[in-house]
Design a protein around this motif. Structure first.
Motif, short mmCIF file in Angstrom:
data_model
loop_
_atom_site.label_atom_id
_atom_site.label_comp_id
_atom_site.label_asym_id
_atom_site.label_seq_id
_atom_site.Cartn_x
_atom_site.Cartn_y
_atom_site.Cartn_z
N CYS A 26 0.84 -1.20 0.00
CA CYS A 26 0.00 0.00 0.00
C CYS A 26 0.87 1.25 0.00
CB CYS A 26 -0.90 -0.01 1.23
SG CYS A 26 -1.82 1.52 1.51
N CYS A 45 -6.63 -0.79 2.20
CA CYS A 45 -5.67 0.06 2.89
C CYS A 45 -6.24 1.48 2.89
CB CYS A 45 -4.35 -0.01 2.12
SG CYS A 45 -3.18 1.28 2.47
N TRP A 70 -5.18 -0.91 7.77
CA TRP A 70 -5.57 -2.04 6.94
C TRP A 70 -6.90 -2.60 7.45
CZ3 TRP A 70 -3.02 -3.84 2.61
CH2 TRP A 70 -1.72 -3.35 2.38
#
Lengths: 114, 115
Positions: free
Chosen positions: A23, A91, A34
């Motif tokens: 991410c 994310c 997350w």
């Protein structure tokens, strides 16, 4: 300003394998969170990183781990994959400062475990 | 233990009418609430938020109402447009002012706007 990017977008793994998701947050954002999304469960919080330190953690087993680099990019790892790990992994980034509640999400990585 | 609940999994509304999406929460420590909108194959998009010190926040066609005593919030969309068809998630945070706290999400309501 570019948004949150996640790679890869799609992934197929078999049980027992491990996987790493990546991410890249919005430029200037120092916090990365997350989430796991499965049908009927909404978004479940996994963990949050700020300045390379895990600041918050959800109720997931130790097979789920993450880290953050000095440039704020983050990776999430799942070891010993199980069928139930099939999900959309999202994310989100935010500035991470005081009262910075709004999080901005990437498109997600769709993980399928067979 | 679902601390944020969206009891209506789906809602259909005629174009031009008002859409009302509801959300209930149980944790009295929550002090900030957000609504997100999600299209298929995309991540959730932040829509509007409200602090617990307010009871209403308005942004264009979107208004969020908070009733702290009932632990209930709602999102009003007026007028509803076809592009509003999406899944809407309610989220809450007990930020405590320390920075980015985790968001607790509801399970979502799928809104369909009928032309």
């Amino acid at each position: 300003k570019a948004g949150v990017t996640q790679t890869p977008r799609y992934l197929i793994k078999t049980r027992g394998q491990q996987v790493t998701l990546s991410c890249s947050p919005i430029s200037g954002h120092r916090s990365v969170s997350w989430y796991q999304q499965t049908p009927g469960q909404g978004l479940q919080f996994l963990f949050e990183y700020f300045s390379e330190t895990q600041r918050n953690k959800g109720n997931f087993p130790g097979r789920f781990s993450g880290r953050q680099f000095s440039n704020s990019r983050s990776e999430m790892n799942v070891s010993t994959l199980e069928l139930g790990d099939s999900a959309l992994y999202l994310c989100a980034s935010s500035s991470g400062g005081s009262h910075s509640y709004e999080q901005y999400f990437g498109p997600g990585t769709r993980l399928t475990v067979t | 233990d679902q601390q944020v609940k969206q009891n209506s999994p789906s809602l259909s509304v005629q174009e031009g009418r008002i859409s009302i999406l509801n959300c209930d929460y149980t944790n009295s420590m929550f002090d900030y609430f957000l609504w997100y909108k999600k299209y298929p194959a995309e991540g959730p998009t932040f829509l509007i938020s409200i602090s617990s010190i307010k009871d209403k926040n308005e942004d264009g066609r979107f208004t969020v109402f908070l009733n702290k005593s009932a632990k209930h919030l709602s999102l009003h969309i007026v007028p509803s447009q076809p592009g509003d068809s999406a899944v809407y998630f309610c989220a809450a945070s007990s930020g405590l002012g320390f920075g980015n706290e985790k968001l607790t999400f509801g399970t979502g309501t799928r809104l369909t706007i009928i032309p």
